[in-house]
Motif scaffolding. Structure first.
Motif, PDB file in Angstrom:
ATOM      1  N   THR A 189       0.842  -1.184   0.000  1.00 39.08           N
ATOM      2  CA  THR A 189       0.000   0.000   0.000  1.00 39.08           C
ATOM      3  C   THR A 189       0.879   1.236   0.000  1.00 39.08           C
ATOM      4  N   GLY A 191       0.566   3.705   1.807  1.00 39.46           N
ATOM      5  CA  GLY A 191       0.783   4.200   3.164  1.00 39.46           C
ATOM      6  C   GLY A 191       0.615   5.707   3.227  1.00 39.46           C
ATOM      7  N   LYS A 197       4.568   0.245   1.021  1.00 38.82           N
ATOM      8  CA  LYS A 197       5.080  -0.575   2.106  1.00 38.82           C
ATOM      9  C   LYS A 197       4.337  -1.908   2.125  1.00 38.82           C
ATOM     10  N   VAL A 199       2.483  -4.491   3.954  1.00 37.49           N
ATOM     11  CA  VAL A 199       1.781  -4.714   5.213  1.00 37.49           C
ATOM     12  C   VAL A 199       1.746  -6.221   5.483  1.00 37.49           C
TER      13      VAL A 199
END
Length: 227
Positions: A189, A191, A197, A199
């Motif tokens: 995502t 972020g 990043k 997740v």
């Protein structure tokens, strides 16, 4: 099995408990196709066996770049039942974004929906030393690339059937070897800032979500609008 703690355990338990019940419907040129839980179980077993034959180990990443379709689900379950963890990539991602996600996640095997997605990944192949194989969903059986780097999903499943026959019991052992805290999914995502990043979602995240949905009756109780 009572109170499964992983997605793979939940899946095996469901196939065993209700093999003849309808699991999924999917669109076909002539209408809606149907898979029973037994049929889904057989397909996932074949995919998982194929991934193990390719060398995928526990918590190593198998990626998926594909639109929403039943094969996405089969690939995801196949990765997890092989002991691996799924890395998700949006089909609209650029080749550069795909390279970043595949490199950052250390993805070993990638499921690509069609030739367009496979070609996009091939354009950055030289920069993906850890990616061993691209499995193309919409490709006719028996049409691997000359060097074997890409292969049809059907051929992976044939490979998996042979691997499972040669290693009886290994499929169930691999699927049940994971723990609640084992990595299940990496979702990239944007972020807040910078590059996407990854997740980390463990198996107990998904198991808890499934239990919560069941407890709330979201899929079984009629919806009532409250004023």
């Amino acid at each position: 099995m009572n109170n499964p703690t992983t997605v793979s355990e939940m899946f095996l338990s469901r196939v065993e408990a209700t093999p003849g019940r309808e699991a999924f419907r999917y669109p076909t040129p002539s209408g809606w196709g149907r898979y029973s839980w037994r049929e889904v179980g057989d397909k996932v077993r074949a995919i998982a066996g194929g991934l193990r034959a390719l060398g995928l180990q526990n918590e190593q990443r198998g990626g998926i770049i594909c639109a929403t379709r039943v094969e996405w689900i089969l690939a995801d379950l196949g990765i997890m039942c092989a002991g691996g963890a799924t890395t998700t990539i949006y089909p609209s991602s650029t080749a550069e974004d795909c390279k970043y996600i595949l490199t950052d996640s250390g993805t070993q095997v990638l499921f690509a929906e069609n030739e367009e997605q496979a070609a996009k990944i091939a354009s950055v192949r030289a920069q993906l030393p850890e990616l061993k194989k691209v499995v193309v969903i919409d490709r006719a059986p028996g049409t691997q690339s000359d060097d074997g780097w890409t292969m049809p999903l059907a051929d992976l499943m044939t490979l998996g059937d042979a691997w499972n026959q040669a290693h009886p019991g290994s499929y169930e052992e691999n699927a049940r070897s994971l723990r609640a805290a084992s990595l299940a999914t990496l979702i990239y995502t944007s972020g807040t800032t910078g590059r996407p990043k990854g997740v980390e979602l463990t198996h107990d995240c998904w198991v808890y979500e499934g239990s919560a949905i069941e407890e709330l009756g979201l899929l079984t109780q009629p919806f009532q609008c409250r004023n």
